[in-house]
Motif scaffolding. Structure first.
Motif, short mmCIF file in Angstrom:
data_model
loop_
_atom_site.label_atom_id
_atom_site.label_comp_id
_atom_site.label_asym_id
_atom_site.label_seq_id
_atom_site.Cartn_x
_atom_site.Cartn_y
_atom_site.Cartn_z
N VAL A 60 -35.25 15.39 -42.71
CA VAL A 60 -33.92 15.66 -42.18
C VAL A 60 -33.11 16.37 -43.25
CG1 VAL A 60 -31.75 14.64 -41.40
CG2 VAL A 60 -33.92 13.73 -40.58
N SER A 61 -32.69 17.59 -42.94
CA SER A 61 -31.89 18.38 -43.87
C SER A 61 -30.50 18.57 -43.29
CB SER A 61 -32.54 19.76 -44.10
OG SER A 61 -31.70 20.59 -44.88
N GLY A 62 -29.49 18.12 -44.05
CA GLY A 62 -28.11 18.20 -43.58
C GLY A 62 -27.35 19.41 -44.08
N GLY A 63 -28.06 20.40 -44.64
CA GLY A 63 -27.39 21.60 -45.15
C GLY A 63 -26.67 22.37 -44.06
N THR A 99 -38.81 12.79 -33.44
CA THR A 99 -39.51 13.21 -34.64
C THR A 99 -39.26 12.23 -35.78
OG1 THR A 99 -39.50 15.56 -34.08
CG2 THR A 99 -39.61 15.01 -36.42
N VAL A 100 -38.01 11.83 -35.94
CA VAL A 100 -37.64 10.94 -37.04
C VAL A 100 -38.12 9.51 -36.79
CG1 VAL A 100 -35.66 9.87 -38.21
CG2 VAL A 100 -35.68 12.34 -37.75
N THR A 101 -37.89 9.01 -35.59
CA THR A 101 -38.23 7.61 -35.33
C THR A 101 -39.73 7.39 -35.23
OG1 THR A 101 -37.94 7.95 -32.93
CG2 THR A 101 -36.03 7.17 -34.19
N GLY A 102 -40.49 8.44 -34.91
CA GLY A 102 -41.93 8.29 -34.77
C GLY A 102 -42.72 8.61 -36.02
N ALA A 103 -42.04 8.96 -37.11
CA ALA A 103 -42.73 9.37 -38.34
C ALA A 103 -43.16 8.17 -39.17
CB ALA A 103 -41.82 10.27 -39.18
N ASP A 104 -44.18 8.38 -39.98
CA ASP A 104 -44.62 7.34 -40.92
C ASP A 104 -43.69 7.24 -42.12
OD1 ASP A 104 -47.30 6.46 -39.80
OD2 ASP A 104 -47.62 8.61 -39.95
N GLY A 105 -43.04 8.33 -42.45
CA GLY A 105 -42.11 8.35 -43.57
C GLY A 105 -41.05 9.40 -43.34
N LEU A 106 -39.91 9.23 -43.99
CA LEU A 106 -38.76 10.12 -43.79
C LEU A 106 -38.23 10.61 -45.13
CD1 LEU A 106 -36.41 11.31 -42.06
CD2 LEU A 106 -35.30 9.07 -42.25
N ILE A 107 -37.95 11.90 -45.20
CA ILE A 107 -37.22 12.48 -46.32
C ILE A 107 -35.86 12.91 -45.77
CG2 ILE A 107 -37.10 14.39 -47.97
CD1 ILE A 107 -40.19 14.36 -47.98
N ALA A 108 -34.78 12.35 -46.32
CA ALA A 108 -33.44 12.61 -45.81
C ALA A 108 -32.58 13.17 -46.94
CB ALA A 108 -32.82 11.33 -45.26
N LEU A 149 -34.01 21.60 -51.73
CA LEU A 149 -34.43 20.31 -52.29
C LEU A 149 -35.34 19.57 -51.32
CD1 LEU A 149 -34.32 18.14 -54.46
CD2 LEU A 149 -32.20 17.27 -53.40
N ALA A 150 -35.01 19.61 -50.03
CA ALA A 150 -35.86 18.96 -49.03
C ALA A 150 -37.27 19.53 -49.05
CB ALA A 150 -35.23 19.11 -47.64
N ASP A 151 -37.38 20.85 -49.18
CA ASP A 151 -38.70 21.48 -49.20
C ASP A 151 -39.48 21.08 -50.45
OD1 ASP A 151 -38.20 22.74 -46.81
OD2 ASP A 151 -37.70 24.69 -47.70
N ARG A 152 -38.80 20.99 -51.59
CA ARG A 152 -39.46 20.56 -52.83
C ARG A 152 -39.96 19.12 -52.72
NH1 ARG A 152 -40.23 24.24 -57.35
NH2 ARG A 152 -38.71 25.93 -57.06
N LEU A 153 -39.13 18.26 -52.18
CA LEU A 153 -39.52 16.87 -52.01
C LEU A 153 -40.68 16.74 -51.02
CD1 LEU A 153 -35.95 15.27 -51.79
CD2 LEU A 153 -37.58 14.98 -53.67
N GLY A 165 -32.30 12.12 -50.85
CA GLY A 165 -31.94 13.24 -51.71
C GLY A 165 -30.56 13.75 -51.39
N ALA A 166 -29.93 14.42 -52.35
CA ALA A 166 -28.59 14.97 -52.13
C ALA A 166 -28.37 16.15 -53.07
CB ALA A 166 -27.52 13.90 -52.36
N THR A 167 -27.49 17.04 -52.63
CA THR A 167 -27.08 18.19 -53.45
C THR A 167 -25.56 18.26 -53.45
OG1 THR A 167 -27.16 19.70 -51.54
CG2 THR A 167 -29.17 19.48 -52.87
#
Length: 207
Positions: free
Chosen positions: A9-12, A74-83, A22-26, A116-118
């Motif tokens: 999830v990218s809030g940019g 997509t978010v609720t069904g994932a094994d892990g989340l990057i936010a 940053l989301a792509d790097r993570l 993550g945050a920027t």
């Protein structure tokens, strides 16, 4: 090799944005960390800027349209989340918070999350700990111990990223991979209204 579903999830708000960078790097680091642990990964990215109007409509109607429903699944069904969120006024953005406001209150229980945050200045770095982490703790997700913050100066190193930031990314990605590995794979939630066993006509007839 088990295939894990990773949601990002990218809030940019801009395109391109440092938040998405940053989301792509993570994401890349997490995929690699999972691979070293014997897991493959599929990645789906949710760009919140594309759902700004959908989220506003959901807030006032209580219903998600198809595009937003797909993002939520997509978010609720994932094994892990990057936010990853931009930081405004020492906290997460309103758009980022709104997305997690419309999720079912049980949707993220037990889900591993990398935070993550920027921001435009390093003075906002503590927002991850005093604002973002409490949000996911309230939702009963499982945040990785290391959260990753990036200010403009963090993108000035070799290869476009400062060494210290690269180390934080790798450490956080390894922690998320550890949280995901060994867990049973998640399954997408089933919408009980997607394929009703009783037709609308039968319901009108009371049968």
């Amino acid at each position: 090799m088990t295939t894990r579903a990773l949601a990002v999830v990218s809030g940019g708000l801009s395109n391109p944005s440092s938040t998405r960078l940053l989301a792509d790097r993570l994401t890349a680091a997490t995929v690699e960390a999972l691979r070293t642990r014997g897991d493959d990964a599929t990645v789906e990215v949710v760009e919140l800027r594309a759902h700004a109007r959908d989220l506003a409509d959901n807030l006032v109607t209580g219903f998600a349209n198809q595009a937003l429903r797909t993002a939520v699944d997509t978010v609720t069904g994932a094994d892990g989340l990057i936010a990853v969120t931009p930081i405004f006024s020492a906290s997460y953005s309103g758009l980022f918070k709104t997305f997690f406001d419309v999720l079912d209150k049980e949707a993220l229980v037990g889900k591993p999350v990398l935070l993550g945050a920027t921001a435009g200045t390093a003075r906002h770095s503590l927002a991850l700990e005093h604002a973002v982490r409490p949000l996911f703790s309230y939702l009963r997700a499982v945040p990785a111990p290391t959260a990753v913050f990036a200010a403009p100066e963090d993108w000035a190193g070799a290869g476009g990223v400062d060494r210290a930031l690269a180390d934080r990314i790798d450490r956080a990605a390894g922690e998320l991979a550890d949280l995901i590995s060994g867990r049973p794979p998640s399954t997408r939630p089933v919408d009980p209204f997607a394929d009703p066993t009783t037709s609308f006509e039968d319901l009108l007839r009371g049968t």
